[in-house]
Write a protein that holds these residues in place. Structure first.
Motif, PDB file in Angstrom:
ATOM      1  N   GLN A   1       0.832  -1.214   0.000  1.00 50.45           N
ATOM      2  CA  GLN A   1       0.000   0.000   0.000  1.00 50.45           C
ATOM      3  C   GLN A   1       0.861   1.257   0.000  1.00 50.45           C
ATOM      4  O   GLN A   1       0.573   2.218  -0.712  1.00 50.45           O
ATOM      5  CB  GLN A   1      -0.912   0.016   1.228  1.00 50.45           C
ATOM      6  CG  GLN A   1      -2.101  -0.906   1.109  1.00 50.45           C
ATOM      7  CD  GLN A   1      -3.062  -0.715   2.273  1.00 50.45           C
ATOM      8  OE1 GLN A   1      -3.139   0.343   2.860  1.00 50.45           O
ATOM      9  NE2 GLN A   1      -3.783  -1.760   2.591  1.00 50.45           N
TER      10      GLN A   1
ATOM     11  N   ALA B   1       2.344   1.709  -3.363  1.00 48.86           N
ATOM     12  CA  ALA B   1       1.307   2.120  -4.324  1.00 48.86           C
ATOM     13  C   ALA B   1       0.936   3.588  -4.116  1.00 48.86           C
ATOM     14  O   ALA B   1       0.677   4.323  -5.084  1.00 48.86           O
ATOM     15  CB  ALA B   1       0.078   1.232  -4.177  1.00 48.86           C
TER      16      ALA B   1
ATOM     17  N   ARG C   1       3.556   5.693  -5.779  1.00 52.19           N
ATOM     18  CA  ARG C   1       3.395   5.693  -7.240  1.00 52.19           C
ATOM     19  C   ARG C   1       2.193   6.539  -7.661  1.00 52.19           C
ATOM     20  O   ARG C   1       2.210   7.202  -8.694  1.00 52.19           O
ATOM     21  CB  ARG C   1       3.203   4.257  -7.758  1.00 52.19           C
ATOM     22  CG  ARG C   1       4.473   3.424  -7.795  1.00 52.19           C
ATOM     23  CD  ARG C   1       4.252   2.167  -8.633  1.00 52.19           C
ATOM     24  NE  ARG C   1       3.147   1.362  -8.161  1.00 52.19           N
ATOM     25  CZ  ARG C   1       3.247   0.408  -7.236  1.00 52.19           C
ATOM     26  NH1 ARG C   1       4.426   0.160  -6.673  1.00 52.19           N
ATOM     27  NH2 ARG C   1       2.190  -0.282  -6.860  1.00 52.19           N
ATOM     28  N   ALA C   2       1.152   6.527  -6.827  1.00 50.78           N
ATOM     29  CA  ALA C   2      -0.086   7.235  -7.167  1.00 50.78           C
ATOM     30  C   ALA C   2       0.133   8.744  -7.266  1.00 50.78           C
ATOM     31  O   ALA C   2      -0.536   9.415  -8.058  1.00 50.78           O
ATOM     32  CB  ALA C   2      -1.172   6.927  -6.136  1.00 50.78           C
TER      33      ALA C   2
ATOM     34  N   GLU D   1       1.506   9.409 -10.696  1.00 49.87           N
ATOM     35  CA  GLU D   1       0.497   9.103 -11.711  1.00 49.87           C
ATOM     36  C   GLU D   1      -0.603  10.161 -11.714  1.00 49.87           C
ATOM     37  O   GLU D   1      -1.089  10.580 -12.771  1.00 49.87           O
ATOM     38  CB  GLU D   1      -0.091   7.712 -11.449  1.00 49.87           C
ATOM     39  CG  GLU D   1      -0.923   7.160 -12.575  1.00 49.87           C
ATOM     40  CD  GLU D   1      -0.158   7.005 -13.886  1.00 49.87           C
ATOM     41  OE1 GLU D   1      -0.796   7.082 -14.941  1.00 49.87           O
ATOM     42  OE2 GLU D   1       1.083   6.850 -13.842  1.00 49.87           O
ATOM     43  N   ALA D   2      -0.995  10.617 -10.513  1.00 53.62           N
ATOM     44  CA  ALA D   2      -2.046  11.634 -10.416  1.00 53.62           C
ATOM     45  C   ALA D   2      -1.600  12.931 -11.091  1.00 53.62           C
ATOM     46  O   ALA D   2      -2.373  13.551 -11.829  1.00 53.62           O
ATOM     47  CB  ALA D   2      -2.392  11.888  -8.955  1.00 53.62           C
TER      48      ALA D   2
ATOM     49  N   ARG E   1       0.406  13.192 -13.474  1.00 53.45           N
ATOM     50  CA  ARG E   1       0.456  12.961 -14.918  1.00 53.45           C
ATOM     51  C   ARG E   1      -0.950  13.056 -15.540  1.00 53.45           C
ATOM     52  O   ARG E   1      -1.124  13.554 -16.649  1.00 53.45           O
ATOM     53  CB  ARG E   1       1.059  11.575 -15.192  1.00 53.45           C
ATOM     54  CG  ARG E   1       1.489  11.352 -16.621  1.00 53.45           C
ATOM     55  CD  ARG E   1       2.004   9.944 -16.822  1.00 53.45           C
ATOM     56  NE  ARG E   1       0.972   8.937 -16.637  1.00 53.45           N
ATOM     57  CZ  ARG E   1       0.035   8.650 -17.526  1.00 53.45           C
ATOM     58  NH1 ARG E   1      -0.010   9.302 -18.658  1.00 53.45           N
ATOM     59  NH2 ARG E   1      -0.874   7.722 -17.283  1.00 53.45           N
ATOM     60  N   VAL E   2      -1.938  12.571 -14.765  1.00 55.11           N
ATOM     61  CA  VAL E   2      -3.307  12.483 -15.292  1.00 55.11           C
ATOM     62  C   VAL E   2      -4.037  13.825 -15.219  1.00 55.11           C
ATOM     63  O   VAL E   2      -4.800  14.164 -16.117  1.00 55.11           O
ATOM     64  CB  VAL E   2      -4.098  11.400 -14.505  1.00 55.11           C
ATOM     65  CG1 VAL E   2      -5.582  11.447 -14.828  1.00 55.11           C
ATOM     66  CG2 VAL E   2      -3.529  10.020 -14.793  1.00 55.11           C
TER      67      VAL E   2
ATOM     68  N   ALA F   1      -6.915   5.547 -12.714  1.00 55.86           N
ATOM     69  CA  ALA F   1      -5.589   5.614 -13.319  1.00 55.86           C
ATOM     70  C   ALA F   1      -4.463   5.736 -12.300  1.00 55.86           C
ATOM     71  O   ALA F   1      -3.372   5.214 -12.507  1.00 55.86           O
ATOM     72  CB  ALA F   1      -5.526   6.798 -14.290  1.00 55.86           C
ATOM     73  N   ALA F   2      -4.723   6.436 -11.205  1.00 49.45           N
ATOM     74  CA  ALA F   2      -3.645   6.699 -10.248  1.00 49.45           C
ATOM     75  C   ALA F   2      -3.740   5.823  -9.000  1.00 49.45           C
ATOM     76  O   ALA F   2      -2.736   5.291  -8.531  1.00 49.45           O
ATOM     77  CB  ALA F   2      -3.660   8.174  -9.840  1.00 49.45           C
ATOM     78  N   LEU F   3      -4.932   5.687  -8.452  1.00 46.11           N
ATOM     79  CA  LEU F   3      -5.048   4.966  -7.178  1.00 46.11           C
ATOM     80  C   LEU F   3      -5.182   3.463  -7.367  1.00 46.11           C
ATOM     81  O   LEU F   3      -4.534   2.679  -6.668  1.00 46.11           O
ATOM     82  CB  LEU F   3      -6.252   5.489  -6.391  1.00 46.11           C
ATOM     83  CG  LEU F   3      -6.194   6.940  -5.924  1.00 46.11           C
ATOM     84  CD1 LEU F   3      -7.474   7.305  -5.178  1.00 46.11           C
ATOM     85  CD2 LEU F   3      -4.995   7.163  -5.008  1.00 46.11           C
TER      86      LEU F   3
ATOM     87  N   LEU G   1      -6.216   1.262  -3.170  1.00 45.44           N
ATOM     88  CA  LEU G   1      -6.122   2.594  -2.562  1.00 45.44           C
ATOM     89  C   LEU G   1      -7.471   3.312  -2.647  1.00 45.44           C
ATOM     90  O   LEU G   1      -7.849   4.053  -1.738  1.00 45.44           O
ATOM     91  CB  LEU G   1      -5.026   3.428  -3.230  1.00 45.44           C
ATOM     92  CG  LEU G   1      -3.602   2.867  -3.195  1.00 45.44           C
ATOM     93  CD1 LEU G   1      -2.599   3.958  -3.541  1.00 45.44           C
ATOM     94  CD2 LEU G   1      -3.251   2.244  -1.860  1.00 45.44           C
TER      95      LEU G   1
END
Lengths: 93, 192
Positions: A64, A67, A70-71, A74-75, A77-78, B74-76, B80
């Motif tokens: 967790q 992750a 990483r989130a 990624e967030a 980026r999105v 996409a991210a979580l 999560l």
């Protein structure tokens, strides 16, 4: 607060190879993973099973945490550029 | 009927991604102790990294629901998202859910403790719950479905049962623990 998983010393969460965990060792590992004392009745459960449960908890906590790291990337980026600054201020601690 | 102790062991195993067979002997622990252990596990997993989950909730508060849904997927990801959902205000969570497809909501449902999102489940449209229920049934997630039954409104329960075939309902029924809900499900089956 107990430390659930020592990334610098992961072997601290794994019993020495070839040796069965003792009941107190297994319960201590589970208490560390939970950051709380587990129900006393678990002393009657095979310590190998208790240790397996403790290891599974620490592994899941570790997954967790990784992750979540990483989130963040990624967030960012999105999210569309106009919102990126606001989001970055919230999610980058 | 499956013993409640066995059901608790299955829930515990799912939480920590073990096969129930790997927890041999745990079902001999008294039920109240197993329930207490599961609460401790939920706290250890849901409350670990709580700061990160709260930041995700804050992001959901400043972006449109569609973007929050996109970030969830996409991210979580489902694990999560399950942690974050439990902390998200009900109204916002329902807005985001409206933008998610049932397959992804089913992914999240497997990872969440229904008792932590009861307000959200109650506020979701019954048709949405039924659509997610169909996906879970296709995947054979009977225990997940049974655990959600306790959180459903009578209307949502009726809509969901109507969306499932008899075999699916018969798979779920032995896993229900609330006698009143068992009676409701049986009555809905008899109405068919």
């Amino acid at each position: 607060m107990r430390r659930a998983f020592d990334v610098d010393h992961p072997e601290s969460c794994t019993p020495p190879r070839g040796r069965m965990p003792s009941v107190p060792d297994a319960l201590t590992a589970l208490a560390d993973a939970l950051d709380a004392d587990p129900p006393a009745a678990l002393a009657d459960v095979d310590p190998t099973v208790v240790r397996r449960l403790a290891d599974a908890v620490t592994a899941e906590q570790q997954r967790q945490a990784e992750a979540a790291d990483r989130a963040v990337d990624e967030a960012l980026r999105v999210v569309p550029r106009p919102l990126r600054g606001v989001v970055r201020r919230i999610i980058v601690p | 009927v499956i013993a409640p102790e066995e059901l608790e062991v299955r829930r515990i195993a799912r939480l920590v991604r073990l096969d129930p067979a790997e927890l041999d002997g745990l079902a001999d622990v008294p039920l109240e102790d197993l329930r207490a252990l599961r609460e401790q596990l939920l706290a250890a997993l849901f409350d670990a990294n709580a700061d990160a989950w709260q930041r995700a909730v804050a992001v959901a508060g400043v972006v449109p629901a569609g973007m929050a849904a996109k970030l969830s997927q996409a991210a979580l990801g489902p694990v999560l998202s399950a942690r974050v959902t439990a902390l998200t205000p009900t109204r916002k969570a329902v807005e985001i859910a409206a933008k998610l497809d049932p397959a992804y909501m089913a992914d999240v449902a497997v990872e969440v403790d229904p008792r932590r999102i009861t307000d959200i489940v109650v506020a979701l449209p019954p048709a949405t719950i039924a659509a997610v229920g169909r996906v879970l049934a296709d995947r054979g997630e009977w225990l997940v479905m049974a655990d959600f039954v306790a959180a459903l409104t009578p209307e949502a329960l009726r809509t969901t049962i109507a969306a499932l075939d008899d075999e699916a309902v018969r798979q779920i029924e032995p896993l229900l623990e609330d006698e009143d809900r068992i009676a409701e499900v049986r009555a809905l089956l008899d109405e068919r």
